[in-house]
Structure formats: structure tokens, C-alpha cells
Design an enzyme around this catalytic site. Structure first.
Site, mmCIF file in Angstrom:
data_model
loop_
_atom_site.group_PDB
_atom_site.id
_atom_site.type_symbol
_atom_site.label_atom_id
_atom_site.label_comp_id
_atom_site.label_asym_id
_atom_site.label_seq_id
_atom_site.Cartn_x
_atom_site.Cartn_y
_atom_site.Cartn_z
ATOM 1 N N ALA A 1 0.822 -1.213 0.000
ATOM 2 C CA ALA A 1 0.000 0.000 0.000
ATOM 3 C C ALA A 1 0.852 1.258 0.000
ATOM 4 C CB ALA A 1 -0.919 -0.003 1.220
ATOM 5 N N ALA B 1 1.834 2.723 3.488
ATOM 6 C CA ALA B 1 2.693 1.979 4.408
ATOM 7 C C ALA B 1 4.024 2.655 4.741
ATOM 8 C CB ALA B 1 2.932 0.574 3.873
ATOM 9 N N ARG C 1 -0.340 -9.768 -3.357
ATOM 10 C CA ARG C 1 -0.884 -10.822 -4.223
ATOM 11 C C ARG C 1 0.111 -11.195 -5.297
ATOM 12 N NH1 ARG C 1 -6.475 -8.151 -5.865
ATOM 13 N NH2 ARG C 1 -5.069 -6.356 -5.913
ATOM 14 N N TYR D 1 -1.041 -12.822 1.348
ATOM 15 C CA TYR D 1 -1.166 -12.358 2.722
ATOM 16 C C TYR D 1 -1.007 -13.497 3.724
ATOM 17 C CZ TYR D 1 -3.437 -8.700 -0.056
ATOM 18 O OH TYR D 1 -3.726 -7.753 -1.011
ATOM 19 N N LEU E 1 -5.106 -2.734 3.865
ATOM 20 C CA LEU E 1 -5.841 -3.205 2.694
ATOM 21 C C LEU E 1 -7.093 -2.359 2.471
ATOM 22 C CD1 LEU E 1 -5.544 -7.043 3.413
ATOM 23 C CD2 LEU E 1 -4.301 -5.747 1.657
ATOM 24 N N HIS F 1 -10.576 -5.337 5.426
ATOM 25 C CA HIS F 1 -10.059 -5.174 6.794
ATOM 26 C C HIS F 1 -10.538 -6.286 7.716
ATOM 27 C CE1 HIS F 1 -9.080 -0.561 6.652
ATOM 28 N NE2 HIS F 1 -8.367 -1.274 5.812
ATOM 29 N N LYS G 1 -7.702 2.845 9.410
ATOM 30 C CA LYS G 1 -9.072 3.293 9.581
ATOM 31 C C LYS G 1 -9.750 3.433 8.216
ATOM 32 C CE LYS G 1 -6.571 6.381 9.462
ATOM 33 N NZ LYS G 1 -5.441 6.445 8.507
ATOM 34 N N ARG H 1 -11.462 3.818 -3.367
ATOM 35 C CA ARG H 1 -12.321 4.635 -2.500
ATOM 36 C C ARG H 1 -13.686 4.886 -3.127
ATOM 37 N NH1 ARG H 1 -7.190 6.582 -2.401
ATOM 38 N NH2 ARG H 1 -6.163 6.970 -0.397
ATOM 39 N N ASP I 1 -13.807 7.440 4.337
ATOM 40 C CA ASP I 1 -12.398 7.841 4.243
ATOM 41 C C ASP I 1 -12.184 9.127 5.037
ATOM 42 O OD1 ASP I 1 -9.820 8.858 3.094
ATOM 43 O OD2 ASP I 1 -9.947 7.001 1.963
#
Length: 391
Positions: free
Chosen positions: A33, A36, A58, A79, A95, A100, A118, A188, A200
Site C-alpha cells: 500500500a 505503508a 498478491r 497475505y 488493505l 479489513h 481506519k 475509494r 475515508d
């Protein structure tokens, strides 16, 4: 420390030698991500008791590319490979929202602590199940509302709680981004993955409103969505304006309200729409005898201001450290620490059995997801879809 110095140091943090007693908390990252590096990898660099040991994606090629770019020692495919790694103590889960729940439950089942981006889940019910399993397994789960760990947000709450300005009457919270930075095909904007503006930036606003008041809303007075693409995604809000109502305390005639505005893609303006709007990341708290406003509450380590107007006059505070009280209590922090670095310290303290300077409980997380659910129900868009995963 100047804004340039803070920005440089936070993006190029010193490398701290890793502790041996206790050994560092070893993190595995689920997915390559974009968040991260700033949320975990850079903060871990300066934290003696945190170490990022593996990333799984993946695609093995994508994991390897991410690991090489960000200095992570090991890359694996999938994962599950992260969860089964005996050299992983804790998992960072950034993720898509809709994943989540599944991968946090699987991580807990594998005996891993979880730093969870979050919003924690798609629904409040999913959050409840996560924390029930964490309690059963005696594991730590923290929803990553990083702003709460920074001294600036805590100072705002301290000012409100001091009674200097009287009781809270109204909150105005805003979190918007200029159009063009988030592409139309972004996750999103996908309902199946738990997308939507309220999920978000909006979840920050529900969190901040609850954080400042110390209460749970009893109703959503209004919720008006603007669609991203109503034909393709009829349940996805690009923008949401909503008003929360909080219960009154015994001494109050009526409780406070919170007017919230979140927008993932604010349109450009001016001649031919060529001028981008400025991002707005602010919270204003109006009280009986004055008000306090915190600017840039999401990224306060770079710059912020707490503007206070009350009976004693007006002032602006900038809070990049804990001050005398924090020094006396042994709270850790540096003026260049980002919100994520403060958050990581709290997470590590909790995992190591110490009392963190601040914490977000499971009850708090469930309460915030319940509030997000209420906004979506009021808007007519409905709550996000629950995961099909069953433990």
C-alpha cells in the site's frame, strides 16, 4: 525546529539501533500500500522497539519491488504467507476497507497483533467481532486514527476540557482534498470494497467530533451526499455533508452538534476551472464563552495552529512536544515526530505490556463505526456491505 527541518527529519528519520531487551516488535505488512511507508516503515526506522521484517502482496513481483524500494528485508507472495511467518509478531493491515475484517480476523487467529488502518471495518458489527476475538486471544488491535496521538490534538481537547471556554455548543469539522488527486477508478469509489467519502475523510470527522466532546452522538440530523458517479456506483458518495447531535450533560439545556464536511475530490474553480482548491483539514469548537480552532489536524507535525478566542483574549498555540508535564511523566516524543510515529510508540508500548500515553479502545472504534453507519443510513445510501468471510 522549523517547518523545513521538521519535514526533512520526519521524511529522513535517524536510524535507531534495535533493542535487545525487550526485542523489537516485528511487523509484517499486508499489501504494497502507498500509505505503508509514511504510516509504518519510516516511523519504525527511528523506533528501537519496532522492525518491519516482511511485506506480502498478491503479486510476488510487486512485493519484491516494494520491499526493495522501502528497505524491507523480505517479500512474499500472498497475505497468508505473512500470517504464517514465525518471525512476525504484529501485522499492519492497510488493505481496502472491505478486506479489513477478513484479514484482521485471520491475523488474530494466527496469533498476531494488528495495527489496523481506519476505518476499522465496513460496519460496527464487524468491529465488535474483531475486538471480541482479540480479547479472547489476548492480542492487541489498534485502529489507526493517528491524529489523536499527536500533542496538538490532545492540547485542543485539554483546552476544551479545562472549562476556559465553557461548555461545547457546536463543532465544525472539515476534511477535503482537491479534485484530480484521487482517480475515478480508485478503490475509494468502489462500494464492494467499502468505498465512499464518509468511509475515508468522513470517518476522521466522526472520530474528531467524538474525541472533542467525549460523547457518542444520539442522532444524525442530516446527511446530504454528492455522488461520484451515480450511474456506475449509486451508493458511493464523493462528498458528504452531515450534522451529528450529541446528548446534553445534566447541566446543559441541549447537547452540542457537529457540522461535518468531507470531500474526496473538490472541484477546481476560477476561469475555466483551472485553479485547484486548497485542502481543508480543520476543526472548530464553539463554546459558551469562546472558541478554539485546530488547523491541519491530520498532519500537524508539519505545521498547525490552535487559535483560541475567549474571555482572556486571543492566542495561537503550536504544540510539537509534550512540554513539562510530558517530560515529568516520561512521555516519549520529538518535535519532528509525525502523528504516525507517536501512534507507533503507543502500539509498541501496548504490545510490550506498558501503559501507552494515549490509546484508542475497542469500544471507541465500535462507537465510531456505529456513527459512520448512522450517517450512511440517514443519507439513504445504506451502510457498506458486510464481508462474506466467516471464521
Amino acid at each position: 525546529m522549523s517547518i523545513l527541518s521538521r519535514t526533512w527529519t520526519s521524511s529522513h528519520p535517524p536510524t535507531a539501533p534495535k533493542s535487545t531487551n525487550p526485542p523489537p516488535v516485528r511487523f509484517g505488512i499486508l499489501g504494497a500500500a502507498n500509505i505503508a511507508p509514511s504510516a509504518l516503515i519510516l516511523p519504525a526506522r527511528s523506533c528501537p522497539e519496532a522492525e518491519v521484517t516482511v511485506v506480502g502482496a498478491r503479486s510476488l513481483e510487486k512485493a519484491q519491488e516494494f520491499a526493495k524500494k522501502n528497505g524491507v528485508a523480505k517479500a512474499v507472495q500472498g497475505y497468508e504467507a505473512v500470517l504464517s511467518d514465525p518471525e512476525v509478531d504484529a501485522v499492519y493491515n492497510p488493505l481496502p476497507n472491505g478486506l479489513h475484517y477478513e484479514w484482521t480476523m485471520k491475523a488474530l487467529q494466527a496469533g498476531k497483533h494488528v495495527l489496523l488502518e481506519k476505518p476499522a471495518t465496513n460496519t460496527a458489527a464487524e468491529s465488535e467481532r474483531i475486538f471480541a476475538l482479540a480479547k479472547e486471544k489476548n492480542l492487541v488491535v489498534l485502529e489507526a486514527f493517528h491524529y489523536q496521538f499527536h500533542p496538538s490534538a490532545q492540547r485542543l481537547k485539554e483546552i476544551i476540557n479545562s472549562g476556559e471556554l465553557g461548555g461545547v455548543q457546536k463543532i465544525t469539522a472539515t476534511l477535503t482534498a482537491p479534485g484530480g488527486f484521487i482517480k475515478p477508478d480508485d478503490i475509494r469509489f468502489q462500494y464492494a470494497l467499502g468505498g465512499g467519502s464518509t468511509m475515508d475523510p468522513g470517518c476522521y470527522l466522526t472520530s474528531m467530533s467524538r474525541f472533542v466532546t467525549g460523547r457518542e452522538p444520539d442522532s444524525v440530523l442530516s446527511a446530504s451526499p454528492v455522488f461520484q458517479n451515480k450511474e456506475q456506483e449509486p451508493q458511493i458518495d464523493r462528498k458528504m455533508e452531515f450534522t451529528l447531535s450529541f446528548p446534553a450533560l445534566p447541566a446543559e439545556v441541549e447537547g452540542p452538534t457537529a457540522d461535518c464536511l468531507c470531500d474526496l475530490s473538490t472541484p477546481w474553480w476560477g476561469p475555466f476551472g483551472l485553479i485547484p482548491p486548497m485542502p481543508d483539514m480543520s476543526v472548530r469548537v464553539q463554546c459558551e464563552r469562546g472558541e478554539a480552532t485546530l488547523s491541519n489536524f491530520v498532519m500537524p507535525s508539519f505545521f498547525h495552529g490552535i487559535t483560541v478566542s475567549g474571555p482572556a483574549g486571543s492566542r495561537t498555540e503550536r504544540v510539537y512536544g509534550w512540554g513539562k508535564e510530558g517530560v515529568e511523566k516520561g512521555w516519549k516524543g520529538e518535535s519532528w515526530w509525525t502523528t504516525y510515529r507517536y501512534q507507533l510508540q503507543a502500539f509498541v508500548d501496548k504490545v510490550q505490556g506498558r501503559v501507552p500515553q494515549h490509546w484508542i479502545s475497542g469500544e471507541d472504534t465500535v462507537g465510531n463505526m456505529r456513527c459512520v453507519d448512522m450517517v450512511y443510513e440517514k443519507s439513504g445510501l445504506g451502510v457498506r456491505p458486510e464481508s462474506a468471510f466467516k471464521l
